[in-house]
Design an enzyme around this catalytic site. Sequence first.
Site, PDB file in Angstrom:
ATOM      1  N   LYS A   1       0.414   3.844  -2.774  1.00  0.00           N
ATOM      2  CA  LYS A   1      -0.586   4.919  -2.751  1.00  0.00           C
ATOM      3  C   LYS A   1       0.063   6.298  -2.704  1.00  0.00           C
ATOM      4  O   LYS A   1      -0.550   7.296  -3.131  1.00  0.00           O
ATOM      5  CB  LYS A   1      -1.526   4.744  -1.558  1.00  0.00           C
TER       6      LYS A   1
ATOM      7  N   SER B   1      -5.555   4.038   4.311  1.00  0.00           N
ATOM      8  CA  SER B   1      -5.143   3.087   3.281  1.00  0.00           C
ATOM      9  C   SER B   1      -6.363   2.628   2.487  1.00  0.00           C
ATOM     10  O   SER B   1      -6.622   1.427   2.333  1.00  0.00           O
ATOM     11  CB  SER B   1      -4.421   1.875   3.889  1.00  0.00           C
TER      12      SER B   1
ATOM     13  N   SER C   1       0.792  -1.240   0.000  1.00  0.00           N
ATOM     14  CA  SER C   1       0.000   0.000   0.000  1.00  0.00           C
ATOM     15  C   SER C   1       0.819   1.282   0.000  1.00  0.00           C
ATOM     16  O   SER C   1       0.245   2.361  -0.167  1.00  0.00           O
ATOM     17  CB  SER C   1      -0.948   0.007   1.195  1.00  0.00           C
TER      18      SER C   1
END
Length: 497
Positions: free
Chosen positions: A167, A335, A164
Amino acid sequence: MDEPGKRPSVNPLDKLVGLARRGGTIRLKGLNDRQFTAVSAGLGLVLAAGVVLAAGPWDSGQRKAETDWAAARSGTGGAHHEPAGADTAPSAPPVLAALSAAVDNSAPDARTAPDGAAAALRTALGPLLKDPALGTRPAAVVIDTASGERLYGQGAGAPMTPASTVKIATAVAALSALGPDHRIPTTVRASADFRGVVLVGGGDPTLDKAALRRMATDTARALKERGIDKVRLGYDTSRYSGPARHPIGPNENIAPVSALMTDEGRLDDTDSGPAPRSDDPARDTARTFARFLADAGVATGADPKPGRPATGSRKVAEHRSAPLSSLVERALTNSDNDIAEALARQTALAAGEPADFDGGRRAVTARLRTLHLPLTGANFADGSGLNRKDKVTAGLLAGLLARAADPDHPELRPVLTGLPVAGFSGTLSDRFTGKSAGTGLIRAKTGTLTGVNTLAGTVVDRKGRLLAFAFLASGTTSPSEAQSALDTLATTLGTVR
């Protein structure tokens, strides 16, 4: 299961908010004067954010809280809130040095900073990176955001699965392409004779039922003004193309990616973390809109059908999302996979690319290239980091954060303000807790897939400098042990002299 998530419990900021309301005192031990100044400011932002988050929706939350907090402090000395003559922390220069210089990444970076910080970091971080909990060949990069100097690098140019933390790249690309004030529209268009109505998705995954009801009320008003109380209802998802289902398949961490959805396709009342998801969020949204139209006195008859507005149609209702800055902050703090995929597709649309996974990959790559960042080996297979084909380097992740701190790129600042605060918010609410020296001092994006653990963010060191860091580990066997090792690395950055 990839990207395991947890349902939010009690707001982790409540302990600060409650303490403030009771007139309590927050004590920070082991910090020098420069760190205390920086951390006090950071905790002020956290506290302000907590108060607003407790009072209202996200789009009036952290960004507004930080702005209001800064404005309230403006009468105490401008940019630096210290007594005259105090030894203040350095501010960023007018231009951040380019981050794409060639470096030998086969061993820890040997370049030295004027104050010997590079040598100190080698001594402190080297042994920690040998922790078996970090798997095989972990990578690490540390950058002084004020000078652009890379203070430490191990495996800095090795492409690795970021989970993640990708991102961060998605957010930087979207903000750079569209600007922090961009809002995603959802509209309703009526045919020339007002007998047909189409709900048109623009790609806002945060559209909620309250906004949908307001649009239905506005639509019903426009129809009734023309004496119409029954229409054909359609819905348009053509803004996005390609497969809607993420390659990981049906998963509680992400809904099918659609230009039209309500509450991220969630089938419960949560707003973050895993949740049961709709198999067809666009159809479900259209059906909900039909019910709201009926409540407003307009019948739709048959089930809504997919289709585009007719030629000559006109807009009768519209809702615009929160600003892109707020969407970015929410995506990074929680997230949020659905928002991240929307950001990638919005970047693709801005670049004239198809709004699908491939178009997002090309658009994000092209946008980051304009920022002169090291993209060798990078692959943005999706916007969320759920895809194991994503590849970035530690050098790129740290460079992205340094760019976000660059005064020449204020449009990227939401990337920093959206990072979770250690021990207080988002995916770091249950990390760096207890007696950790990193609590409140570190802001970082987490990344977790089976066998992959990553952490990238910022920390203020004992000299008052804002450091950007990225730590990537693969081949890990214990998520909890890997996370603990990463947290130790980040905390150590704040203690090295």
